[in-house]
Design a protein around this motif. Structure first.
Motif, mmCIF file in Angstrom:
data_model
loop_
_atom_site.group_PDB
_atom_site.id
_atom_site.type_symbol
_atom_site.label_atom_id
_atom_site.label_comp_id
_atom_site.label_asym_id
_atom_site.label_seq_id
_atom_site.Cartn_x
_atom_site.Cartn_y
_atom_site.Cartn_z
ATOM 1 N N ARG A 1 50.193 29.099 12.133
ATOM 2 C CA ARG A 1 48.845 28.601 12.414
ATOM 3 C C ARG A 1 48.903 27.181 12.969
ATOM 4 O O ARG A 1 48.139 26.821 13.868
ATOM 5 C CB ARG A 1 47.996 28.662 11.141
ATOM 6 C CG ARG A 1 46.537 28.366 11.371
ATOM 7 C CD ARG A 1 45.661 28.928 10.257
ATOM 8 N NE ARG A 1 46.077 28.484 8.948
ATOM 9 C CZ ARG A 1 46.580 29.273 7.992
ATOM 10 N NH1 ARG A 1 46.742 30.567 8.242
ATOM 11 N NH2 ARG A 1 46.922 28.788 6.813
ATOM 12 N N GLU A 2 49.820 26.353 12.443
ATOM 13 C CA GLU A 2 49.982 25.004 12.990
ATOM 14 C C GLU A 2 50.393 25.053 14.460
ATOM 15 O O GLU A 2 49.855 24.321 15.301
ATOM 16 C CB GLU A 2 51.035 24.250 12.172
ATOM 17 C CG GLU A 2 50.625 23.940 10.747
ATOM 18 C CD GLU A 2 51.747 23.283 9.965
ATOM 19 O OE1 GLU A 2 52.782 22.961 10.589
ATOM 20 O OE2 GLU A 2 51.586 23.081 8.749
ATOM 21 N N ARG B 1 53.098 32.274 7.954
ATOM 22 C CA ARG B 1 51.760 32.322 8.543
ATOM 23 C C ARG B 1 51.133 30.936 8.620
ATOM 24 O O ARG B 1 50.439 30.614 9.592
ATOM 25 C CB ARG B 1 50.874 33.283 7.738
ATOM 26 C CG ARG B 1 51.179 34.756 8.002
ATOM 27 C CD ARG B 1 50.156 35.662 7.353
ATOM 28 N NE ARG B 1 50.362 35.772 5.917
ATOM 29 C CZ ARG B 1 51.132 36.686 5.319
ATOM 30 N NH1 ARG B 1 51.796 37.563 6.071
ATOM 31 N NH2 ARG B 1 51.265 36.724 4.016
ATOM 32 N N LYS B 2 51.356 30.086 7.625
ATOM 33 C CA LYS B 2 50.820 28.724 7.665
ATOM 34 C C LYS B 2 51.450 27.919 8.797
ATOM 35 O O LYS B 2 50.764 27.196 9.532
ATOM 36 C CB LYS B 2 51.062 28.029 6.328
ATOM 37 C CG LYS B 2 50.230 28.590 5.184
ATOM 38 C CD LYS B 2 50.494 27.840 3.889
ATOM 39 C CE LYS B 2 49.632 28.399 2.756
ATOM 40 N NZ LYS B 2 49.891 27.701 1.470
ATOM 41 N N GLU C 1 54.101 34.149 3.634
ATOM 42 C CA GLU C 1 52.937 33.276 3.465
ATOM 43 C C GLU C 1 53.173 31.917 4.129
ATOM 44 O O GLU C 1 52.311 31.383 4.826
ATOM 45 C CB GLU C 1 52.624 33.095 1.983
ATOM 46 C CG GLU C 1 51.396 32.236 1.721
ATOM 47 C CD GLU C 1 51.090 32.081 0.245
ATOM 48 O OE1 GLU C 1 50.131 31.361 -0.079
ATOM 49 O OE2 GLU C 1 51.814 32.674 -0.575
ATOM 50 N N SER C 2 54.370 31.369 3.931
ATOM 51 C CA SER C 2 54.692 30.094 4.570
ATOM 52 C C SER C 2 54.802 30.256 6.081
ATOM 53 O O SER C 2 54.402 29.367 6.849
ATOM 54 C CB SER C 2 56.013 29.547 4.003
ATOM 55 O OG SER C 2 55.894 29.256 2.626
#
Length: 554
Positions: free
Chosen positions: A539-540, A535-536, A532-533
């Motif tokens: 995205r950045e 993917r975040k 999950e981290s």
């Protein structure tokens, strides 16, 4: 058709779309023409086939395609070229329908004027998808892109209105010119009003812009709402969709958040890719059903009807463009390329600059490819009249419309790019890049001015170090734009000059981003970073990479 069979057809179609896109990207051939040829090839092979359902196309396929095209269009540029756009999308469509109708009534044995006008209305509106795809890749000037877009957005409403009047006349209801004109005006004005109502009706929902998913859902629903509203009040649903899309696209910078725009643009690109691809495959698959009904006609009748249709479609458009562009000079807008906006800068090419040149007329003439709207319109002809008699010459009309689509979509589509290159009609890329860099500089200077105001106001919640750091970043960016502008000012022959230092800097930034991605993946693989981290953080990096300009965006 069983669900499993339908699923296999859809999966096969998606595979074909991906393969054809790959081929088109490497050969320069238009994907629309290639997909149509693949559809024809599939149609002659044994196996299940899909017959075009006109109601399905007009209700579920056409609204999102028109809406997406309207979002990407320029309301300002269309308004500035409105005379030519109206000439092509209304008057030329009407002229095409009437000339084909008269040709059928005079030269095709047993044909009626109403049936001929119905065919003319169906084949009159060009589908700009193929021409725009090729034209953008070939670097057509912005004004020609605007004219092709504007015509394609508005001509469908004209054609479908004329078609409705012609069908009513062919069914024995009679034809009244005043009534037809009145019906057209009511349909057009009502369609514009419905589009405006929908555009401003969804405006209060802009408070959802902080939620990209909700904003996306509203965007996907908007074209169908506009179309259904128009049809419900018996006006042009197609025009309602176009007007709503133009207004919303024009106001999107202030109505939507950046996150919503990024996601919505990505979704609409996917919708366009799938719907346009399926549509062109579907066009080719109609060949068997079109040919089946020709057995009752004499060969000479088929040849005459086809010749009239193709002749008018191919010849009337360039003749119309030449005649309208050679009207008295007083009827043309006397604008020059210099300082049209009063901002001291040259025209970017999107504004009208007087008459079209001979080369521009040739390109616009060859951009008149027909598409699915022509087939959907002609397939919408009823099987019988209200008296129970067969609709006059329906099978012959279907064949002529299909032939017009095939000749223009494949013939003109495959030759459009070579024609543009041969004529040397390209946009001034350096001038457009110069304008973009001037706009970038203006936006950075506005940001620096705002920073100075905030510093003078001495906000308690603003750190002076943060202002200093941000000012340094903006100043560095401003200096980079100025250097780029100096390089563009020295460009020759309208080409974007290649700066080794600039290109090396872009490659360096992409290399650094790739190194960051690999390190994040290594952390994930050794169990130090949850997915999950990951993917975040990815995205950045994706957004950071998306900010890097391609050569066409410089």
């Amino acid at each position: 058709m069983h669900a499993e069979t339908l699923l296999l057809l859809v999966l096969g179609a998606v595979a074909v779309l991906v393969a054809v896109r790959w081929v088109a990207a490497r050969t320069g051939l238009p994907a629309a023409a290639l997909l149509t040829l693949v559809g024809i090839l599939y149609a002659v092979l044994p196996g299940p086939n899909i017959t075009l359902d006109p109601d399905l196309v007009l209700t579920l396929v056409l609204p999102p395609l028109l809406y997406s095209a309207a979002l990407d269009s320029s309301l300002t540029a269309i308004r500035q070229n409105l005379r030519t756009v109206i000439s092509l999308s209304v008057l030329l469509v009407l002229a095409t329908a009437l000339v084909i109708g008269l040709g059928f009534a005079l030269f095709v044995a047993g044909a009626t004027l109403a049936a001929g006008i119905a065919l003319g209305a169906a084949v009159a509106p060009p589908d700009p998808v193929a021409a725009l795809a090729v034209g953008r890749k070939a670097g057509l000037p912005p004004r020609l892109i605007t004219l092709i877009q504007g015509e394609g957005l508005l001509n469908d409403a004209t054609a479908l209105t004329i078609l409705g009047v012609a069908i009513a006349a062919a069914q024995g209801d009679g034809f009244s010119t005043p009534a037809a004109v009145g019906q057209f005006l009511v349909s057009a004005v009502g369609g514009v009003a419905a589009g405006v109502a929908v555009a401003y009706g969804v405006r209060p929902l802009r408070r959802l812009r902080s939620d990209p998913l909700s904003s996306n859902a509203v965007s996907l629903a908007t074209p169908f709402v506009a179309y259904l509203l128009g049809e419900a009040v018996h006006v042009s649903g197609v025009l309602a969709v176009v007007v709503a899309g133009l207004i919303i696209g024009h106001n999107n910078p202030s109505w939507a958040s950046g996150a919503s725009r990024l996601q919505t643009n990505a979704v609409w690109r996917l919708v366009d890719f799938l719907l346009e691809g399926f549509v062109f495959l579907l066009i080719g698959q109609q060949l068997p059903s079109v040919i089946d009904g020709l057995g009752v006609y004499e060969t000479s009748t088929i040849v005459i009807a086809a010749s009239i249709t193709i002749g008018v479609v191919l010849l009337l458009r360039p003749l119309w463009l030449w005649l309208t562009e050679h009207l008295p000079q007083a009827m043309h807008m006397r604008l020059t390329d210099q300082d049209l906006d009063g901002d001291g800068e040259p025209n970017d090419g999107s504004h009208p600059t007087g008459r079209l040149s001979g080369r521009e007329i040739v390109v616009l003439s060859w951009a008149g490819t027909r598409g699915v709207i022509s087939l959907a319109a002609i397939f919408a002809l009823p099987l019988t009249t209200e008296s129970g008699a067969p609709f006059p010459d329906r099978e012959l009309l279907l064949f002529c419309a299909f032939l017009a689509v095939l000749v223009t979509l494949v013939g003109q589509g495959l030759t459009f790019a070579p024609l543009v290159r041969a004529l040397g009609l390209r946009a001034d890329e350096a001038d457009q890049a110069r304008l973009r860099n001037l706009a970038r500089m203006a936006s950075v200077e506005a940001a620096l001015a705002r920073l100075a105001e905030m510093e003078a106001e001495e906000h308690d919640d603003v750190d002076d170090k943060a202002i200093t750091s941000l000012r340094a970043q903006l100043t560095t960016r401003l200096n980079r734009y100025r250097k780029r502008l100096d390089l563009l000012d020295s460009a020759e022959a309208g080409e974007i000059p290649l700066s080794p230092q600039y290109e090396a800097a872009l490659r360096l930034r992409r290399t650094v981003i790739d190194a960051q991605r690999h390190e994040l993946l290594r952390w994930r693989d050794v169990g130090r970073l949850p997915d999950e981290s990951l993917r975040k953080l990815e995205r950045e990096l994706d957004h950071e990479e998306g900010l890097l300009p391609s050569r066409s965006q410089q």
